[in-house]
Design an enzyme around this catalytic site. Sequence first.
Site, mmCIF file in Angstrom:
data_model
loop_
_atom_site.group_PDB
_atom_site.id
_atom_site.type_symbol
_atom_site.label_atom_id
_atom_site.label_comp_id
_atom_site.label_asym_id
_atom_site.label_seq_id
_atom_site.Cartn_x
_atom_site.Cartn_y
_atom_site.Cartn_z
ATOM 1 N N ASN A 9 44.999 39.451 35.548
ATOM 2 C CA ASN A 9 43.365 40.093 35.399
ATOM 3 C C ASN A 9 42.828 40.018 36.876
ATOM 4 O O ASN A 9 42.638 39.189 37.595
ATOM 5 C CB ASN A 9 42.451 38.889 34.650
ATOM 6 C CG ASN A 9 40.911 39.508 34.416
ATOM 7 O OD1 ASN A 9 40.790 40.639 34.923
ATOM 8 N ND2 ASN A 9 40.370 38.576 34.201
ATOM 9 N N TRP A 10 42.865 41.229 37.547
ATOM 10 C CA TRP A 10 42.529 41.417 38.909
ATOM 11 C C TRP A 10 40.989 41.324 39.066
ATOM 12 O O TRP A 10 40.290 41.060 40.045
ATOM 13 C CB TRP A 10 42.806 42.727 39.273
ATOM 14 C CG TRP A 10 44.218 42.893 39.549
ATOM 15 C CD1 TRP A 10 45.241 41.749 39.214
ATOM 16 C CD2 TRP A 10 45.184 43.999 39.977
ATOM 17 N NE1 TRP A 10 46.626 42.315 39.450
ATOM 18 C CE2 TRP A 10 46.467 43.601 40.032
ATOM 19 C CE3 TRP A 10 44.899 45.271 40.652
ATOM 20 C CZ2 TRP A 10 47.323 44.432 40.601
ATOM 21 C CZ3 TRP A 10 45.526 46.041 41.110
ATOM 22 C CH2 TRP A 10 47.146 45.803 40.863
ATOM 23 N N LYS A 11 40.277 41.251 38.033
ATOM 24 C CA LYS A 11 38.848 41.203 38.007
ATOM 25 C C LYS A 11 38.078 42.318 38.929
ATOM 26 O O LYS A 11 38.861 43.259 39.063
ATOM 27 C CB LYS A 11 38.233 39.575 38.312
ATOM 28 C CG LYS A 11 39.058 38.649 37.451
ATOM 29 C CD LYS A 11 38.547 37.333 37.791
ATOM 30 C CE LYS A 11 39.228 36.459 36.922
ATOM 31 N NZ LYS A 11 38.538 35.023 36.881
ATOM 32 N N HIS A 97 36.757 38.277 27.630
ATOM 33 C CA HIS A 97 36.756 37.313 28.727
ATOM 34 C C HIS A 97 35.327 36.471 29.045
ATOM 35 O O HIS A 97 34.413 36.707 28.995
ATOM 36 C CB HIS A 97 37.296 38.207 30.138
ATOM 37 C CG HIS A 97 37.558 37.107 31.125
ATOM 38 N ND1 HIS A 97 36.748 36.456 31.866
ATOM 39 C CD2 HIS A 97 38.818 36.832 31.641
ATOM 40 C CE1 HIS A 97 37.462 35.571 32.885
ATOM 41 N NE2 HIS A 97 38.731 35.958 32.618
ATOM 42 N N GLU A 99 33.963 35.418 31.696
ATOM 43 C CA GLU A 99 32.909 36.129 32.397
ATOM 44 C C GLU A 99 32.055 37.321 31.960
ATOM 45 O O GLU A 99 31.009 37.408 32.055
ATOM 46 C CB GLU A 99 33.726 36.538 33.776
ATOM 47 C CG GLU A 99 34.163 35.399 34.708
ATOM 48 C CD GLU A 99 35.464 35.606 35.426
ATOM 49 O OE1 GLU A 99 35.972 36.789 35.580
ATOM 50 O OE2 GLU A 99 36.276 34.687 35.693
ATOM 51 N N GLU A 169 41.698 30.541 27.042
ATOM 52 C CA GLU A 169 41.141 30.166 28.156
ATOM 53 C C GLU A 169 39.878 29.053 28.486
ATOM 54 O O GLU A 169 38.606 29.697 28.379
ATOM 55 C CB GLU A 169 40.618 31.387 29.039
ATOM 56 C CG GLU A 169 41.937 32.396 29.060
ATOM 57 C CD GLU A 169 41.476 33.624 30.161
ATOM 58 O OE1 GLU A 169 42.201 33.642 31.172
ATOM 59 O OE2 GLU A 169 40.432 34.113 30.176
ATOM 60 N N GLY A 175 39.265 29.790 37.300
ATOM 61 C CA GLY A 175 39.030 29.890 38.734
ATOM 62 C C GLY A 175 38.588 28.386 39.403
ATOM 63 O O GLY A 175 37.923 28.436 40.526
ATOM 64 N N SER A 215 43.792 28.746 35.852
ATOM 65 C CA SER A 215 44.332 28.077 37.197
ATOM 66 C C SER A 215 45.698 28.208 36.988
ATOM 67 O O SER A 215 46.361 27.286 37.553
ATOM 68 C CB SER A 215 43.590 26.950 37.585
ATOM 69 O OG SER A 215 42.269 27.136 37.838
ATOM 70 N N GLY A 236 44.313 34.774 36.775
ATOM 71 C CA GLY A 236 43.445 35.616 37.671
ATOM 72 C C GLY A 236 43.860 35.277 39.223
ATOM 73 O O GLY A 236 44.701 36.359 39.410
ATOM 74 N N GLY A 237 43.316 34.506 39.931
ATOM 75 C CA GLY A 237 43.605 34.286 41.174
ATOM 76 C C GLY A 237 44.900 34.663 41.617
ATOM 77 O O GLY A 237 45.280 35.013 42.637
HETATM 78 C C1 PEP Z 1 41.115 34.327 34.278
HETATM 79 O O1 PEP Z 1 40.095 34.877 34.857
HETATM 80 O O2 PEP Z 1 41.461 34.928 33.197
HETATM 81 C C2 PEP Z 1 41.837 33.365 34.813
HETATM 82 C C3 PEP Z 1 42.335 32.540 34.179
HETATM 83 O O3 PEP Z 1 41.592 33.229 36.038
HETATM 84 P P1 PEP Z 1 42.456 31.977 37.170
HETATM 85 O O4 PEP Z 1 43.796 32.156 36.928
HETATM 86 O O5 PEP Z 1 41.880 32.159 38.474
HETATM 87 O O6 PEP Z 1 41.684 30.577 36.587
#
Ligand code: PEP
Length: 252
Positions: A9-11, A97, A99, A169, A175, A215, A236-237
């Site tokens: 997920n590049w956001k 998600h 967010e 999640e 994050g 994470s 994500g990251g």
């Molecule tokens: C996400 O945004 O779905 C996520 C899991 O982010 P991260 O891996 O950065 O925690």
Amino acid sequence: MRKNIVAGNWKMNNDLKATRKLVKQIRKSIKGEDLNNTRVIVAPTFVNLATAVKRSKKSKLEVAAQNMHQATNGAYTGEISADMLKSIGVKTVILGHSERRAYFGETDALLAEKVNAALANKLEVIFCFGEELADRKAGNEEAVVEGQIKNALFHLDANAYKNIVLAYEPVWAIGTGETASPEQAQDMHAFIRKTLSAKYGNDVADSVSILYGGSVKPANAKEIFSKADVDGGLIGGASLKAEDFHAIITAF
Ligand code: PEP
């Protein structure tokens, strides 16, 4: 047999040039790889979806959208419909998600509508949910997760789950650098499967891929993915760096 999935997920990251570069790097990195029953998906921003779809053609890389609107079309300034996604070759959409829930007020009821619209347009849904830190501290994580799943998905018939992927999640792990332990992830995933089984039976429960997100990094992916009910990750990251993403993909 259910599939393993690693989805990035590049956001709101990566402009056009960066999208081209990262898609190319990921494509290349998985080209000769035996992916071992693992699907690889990336979710760029809306404006770069068409480019990503074009540039991942004839490769093992799939492209998903990060969101969509529930209506077919009309006066919804700034929004994107399922039909529009389909028309550029997108086959999967991430919905729910944390967010989107936190910053854009998306509720379970709204998400149920979005899920319906996606499925009606034959889009696959990666449906996200998870408890907040306060829920876990209070020991309410299972009740919260059960509620999110029931409210947004339990109106569906069993057949619909052929096009649903679940992504657990925990909000406190997204994050933050804080990861659920492999045991915490496994316990929750087993609970989710039990919840599905109680409503739809074992066949459906066993066929749905359940991803963990929060994470995930090259250093912890292998252990998390080794758990029986964890079928991959929503990343994500670490999905923004081809090298890290590749290390996570090959963690299976
Ligand atoms: C996400 O945004 O779905 C996520 C899991 O982010 P991260 O891996 O950065 O925690």
